[in-house]
Enzyme design. Structure first.
Site, mmCIF file in Angstrom:
data_model
loop_
_atom_site.group_PDB
_atom_site.id
_atom_site.type_symbol
_atom_site.label_atom_id
_atom_site.label_comp_id
_atom_site.label_asym_id
_atom_site.label_seq_id
_atom_site.Cartn_x
_atom_site.Cartn_y
_atom_site.Cartn_z
ATOM 1 N N LYS A 48 0.811 -1.222 0.000
ATOM 2 C CA LYS A 48 0.000 0.000 0.000
ATOM 3 C C LYS A 48 0.846 1.274 0.000
ATOM 4 O O LYS A 48 0.536 2.260 0.653
ATOM 5 C CB LYS A 48 -0.993 0.015 1.176
ATOM 6 C CG LYS A 48 -1.790 -1.260 1.372
ATOM 7 C CD LYS A 48 -2.340 -1.839 0.067
ATOM 8 C CE LYS A 48 -3.373 -0.955 -0.589
ATOM 9 N NZ LYS A 48 -3.810 -1.536 -1.908
ATOM 10 N N THR A 51 2.810 0.776 -5.163
ATOM 11 C CA THR A 51 3.431 -0.265 -5.990
ATOM 12 C C THR A 51 2.837 -0.335 -7.393
ATOM 13 O O THR A 51 3.570 -0.384 -8.387
ATOM 14 C CB THR A 51 3.261 -1.649 -5.323
ATOM 15 O OG1 THR A 51 3.170 -1.504 -3.914
ATOM 16 C CG2 THR A 51 4.394 -2.581 -5.709
ATOM 17 N N LYS A 106 8.112 -7.412 -9.246
ATOM 18 C CA LYS A 106 7.579 -6.710 -8.074
ATOM 19 C C LYS A 106 7.669 -7.595 -6.846
ATOM 20 O O LYS A 106 7.461 -8.811 -6.930
ATOM 21 C CB LYS A 106 6.114 -6.340 -8.350
ATOM 22 C CG LYS A 106 5.297 -5.965 -7.112
ATOM 23 C CD LYS A 106 3.818 -5.884 -7.449
ATOM 24 C CE LYS A 106 2.966 -5.987 -6.193
ATOM 25 N NZ LYS A 106 1.528 -5.905 -6.475
ATOM 26 N N THR A 107 7.965 -6.979 -5.702
ATOM 27 C CA THR A 107 7.941 -7.715 -4.443
ATOM 28 C C THR A 107 7.599 -6.778 -3.293
ATOM 29 O O THR A 107 7.810 -5.566 -3.388
ATOM 30 C CB THR A 107 9.298 -8.400 -4.158
ATOM 31 O OG1 THR A 107 9.163 -9.271 -3.040
ATOM 32 C CG2 THR A 107 10.392 -7.377 -3.837
ATOM 33 N N HIS A 108 7.084 -7.377 -2.214
ATOM 34 C CA HIS A 108 6.924 -6.658 -0.947
ATOM 35 C C HIS A 108 7.836 -7.286 0.115
ATOM 36 O O HIS A 108 7.774 -6.908 1.286
ATOM 37 C CB HIS A 108 5.490 -6.749 -0.430
ATOM 38 C CG HIS A 108 4.468 -6.032 -1.265
ATOM 39 N ND1 HIS A 108 4.645 -4.741 -1.706
ATOM 40 C CD2 HIS A 108 3.247 -6.429 -1.714
ATOM 41 C CE1 HIS A 108 3.570 -4.376 -2.407
ATOM 42 N NE2 HIS A 108 2.723 -5.374 -2.413
ATOM 43 N N ARG A 130 6.168 5.324 1.941
ATOM 44 C CA ARG A 130 5.006 6.210 2.100
ATOM 45 C C ARG A 130 4.756 6.475 3.571
ATOM 46 O O ARG A 130 5.078 5.637 4.430
ATOM 47 C CB ARG A 130 3.770 5.532 1.473
ATOM 48 C CG ARG A 130 2.506 6.366 1.449
ATOM 49 C CD ARG A 130 1.342 5.560 0.899
ATOM 50 N NE ARG A 130 0.150 6.377 0.706
ATOM 51 C CZ ARG A 130 -1.045 5.901 0.351
ATOM 52 N NH1 ARG A 130 -1.208 4.595 0.154
ATOM 53 N NH2 ARG A 130 -2.073 6.717 0.191
ATOM 54 N N SER A 138 -4.766 2.508 4.457
ATOM 55 C CA SER A 138 -4.976 1.827 3.179
ATOM 56 C C SER A 138 -4.915 0.308 3.356
ATOM 57 O O SER A 138 -5.710 -0.433 2.773
ATOM 58 C CB SER A 138 -3.910 2.290 2.177
ATOM 59 O OG SER A 138 -4.106 1.685 0.921
ATOM 60 N N SER A 228 -2.005 8.871 -13.872
ATOM 61 C CA SER A 228 -2.677 9.589 -12.786
ATOM 62 C C SER A 228 -3.652 8.632 -12.100
ATOM 63 O O SER A 228 -4.111 7.652 -12.699
ATOM 64 C CB SER A 228 -3.443 10.792 -13.331
ATOM 65 O OG SER A 228 -4.548 10.369 -14.119
ATOM 66 N N PHE A 229 -3.959 8.906 -10.848
ATOM 67 C CA PHE A 229 -4.874 8.031 -10.103
ATOM 68 C C PHE A 229 -6.224 7.928 -10.811
ATOM 69 O O PHE A 229 -6.799 6.846 -10.941
ATOM 70 C CB PHE A 229 -5.059 8.550 -8.674
ATOM 71 C CG PHE A 229 -5.902 7.638 -7.831
ATOM 72 C CD1 PHE A 229 -5.362 6.520 -7.232
ATOM 73 C CD2 PHE A 229 -7.262 7.892 -7.648
ATOM 74 C CE1 PHE A 229 -6.142 5.661 -6.467
ATOM 75 C CE2 PHE A 229 -8.049 7.043 -6.887
ATOM 76 C CZ PHE A 229 -7.481 5.924 -6.297
ATOM 77 N N PHE A 255 -9.918 -1.665 -5.013
ATOM 78 C CA PHE A 255 -8.471 -1.785 -4.832
ATOM 79 C C PHE A 255 -7.831 -0.402 -4.869
ATOM 80 O O PHE A 255 -6.995 -0.065 -4.047
ATOM 81 C CB PHE A 255 -7.867 -2.671 -5.936
ATOM 82 C CG PHE A 255 -6.366 -2.722 -5.902
ATOM 83 C CD1 PHE A 255 -5.716 -3.526 -4.991
ATOM 84 C CD2 PHE A 255 -5.603 -1.958 -6.782
ATOM 85 C CE1 PHE A 255 -4.317 -3.568 -4.928
ATOM 86 C CE2 PHE A 255 -4.215 -1.991 -6.737
ATOM 87 C CZ PHE A 255 -3.574 -2.795 -5.817
ATOM 88 N N MET A 256 -8.224 0.412 -5.852
ATOM 89 C CA MET A 256 -7.743 1.784 -5.936
ATOM 90 C C MET A 256 -8.782 2.671 -5.250
ATOM 91 O O MET A 256 -9.805 3.009 -5.830
ATOM 92 C CB MET A 256 -7.511 2.177 -7.395
ATOM 93 C CG MET A 256 -6.484 1.278 -8.063
ATOM 94 S SD MET A 256 -5.858 1.937 -9.619
ATOM 95 C CE MET A 256 -4.840 3.283 -9.024
#
Length: 295
Positions: A48, A51, A106-108, A130, A138, A228-229, A255-256
């Site tokens: 969150k 990503t 991608k990874t967390h 963030r 989030s 953009s969002f 999700f968004m």
């Protein structure tokens, strides 16, 4: 692909002291034999933290700003999520087999669980951090809609779990700090979500410079517009609406969701905010990262 519909909100499983979604925990051992390539690029964040946004920016860069090419598949297919596994959905490692070089990954994962070959091959990495207050709000909403997580319980309970590092992927504090330390010795571009919101064009240019690439200013402007969002929220290739509802239930929460900074102020009580600030100050003592957030 496994045709299993029940994700059943299993409890988290600890791997090397790190709590993970049960299905993700099952991938950690096979993931250790993953062979990175020198031209791979790894996107790393605590969950969150922007990503998907960064993933779309990078795919747009790799495709030269061609929006149609970026609609070739959902973002989780274009940018495989290394540790991802969920019944009924292709795993990250399965998705990876069909991705041509140069690959975006991608990874967390915290460093303790990261495949060693990513470090050995000196793979370039981009990390985004963030404001933790926005992250936890989030994350709470994400827990509610993403059925692979345990039940989040009350907001108050979830906030305590987050501060104790008992949510999936463990401690936010440790995650952002250890990746910051790694950036001193490994080719990592360390970005901040708030900077990306404040000046997306500047941060996109920073990414291009890190990659050793250049694009005409007109294309950079198009990338900023298309990532953009508002644009990504309505784009089925970025908003995760193509994921089965038994995995992500968008009727609970999209999700968004908002994609803004400072939304924590709509959720934290005064007492929670004071407690969080004290906890943050204790766990981030001497760390220069906190200067990037308006707490």
């Amino acid at each position: 692909m496994e045709l299993v519909s029940d994700t059943s909100r299993p409890p988290l499983v600890y791997v090397k002291g790190v709590p993970l979604i049960k299905y993700f925990a099952e991938t950690i051992e096979p993931l250790q034999s993953f062979q990175a390539r020198p031209d791979d690029l790894l996107i790393s964040t605590y969950p969150k933290s922007g990503t998907t946004w960064l993933s779309e920016i990078l795919d747009m860069i790799y495709q030269g700003g061609d929006t149609e090419k970026c609609r070739r598949a959902p973002i989780y297919i274009r940018v495989p999520f290394l540790e991802f596994r969920c019944p009924g959905v292709p795993s990250g490692l399965e998705t990876l087999k069909d991705v041509p070089a140069p690959r975006l990954l991608k990874t967390h994962l915290p460093l303790a669980l990261l495949p060693q070959s990513l470090l050995d091959q000196q793979v370039k990495m981009i990390y985004v951090a963030r404001n933790p207050k926005d992250v936890v709000v989030s994350y709470y909403n994400f827990y509610k809609m993403a059925q692979v997580h345990p039940e989040p319980g009350t907001w108050d309970n979830f906030l305590e779990q987050f501060m104790e590092g008992k949510v999936s992927y463990g401690s936010w504090y440790q995650h952002v700090q250890e990746w910051w330390e790694l950036s001193r010795t490994h080719p990592i571009l360390y970005l901040f979500y708030e900077d990306m919101k404040a000046n997306p064009k500047r941060e996109t240019q920073k990414i291009l410079e890190f990659l050793g690439r250049s694009l005409p200013e007109k294309i950079v402007d198009q990338i900023v517009q298309n990532t953009s969002f508002k644009e990504m929220k309505k784009n089925p290739m970025t908003n995760y609406s193509t994921v089965p509802t038994n995995v992500m239930d968008h009727s609970i929460c999209p999700f968004m969701r908002k994609g803004i900074t400072g939304d924590w102020k709509n959720t934290f009580t005064v007492a929670q905010n004071e407690r969080f600030d004290a906890d943050l100050a204790e766990k981030m003592v001497g760390c220069e990262l906190t200067a990037h957030w308006q707490l």
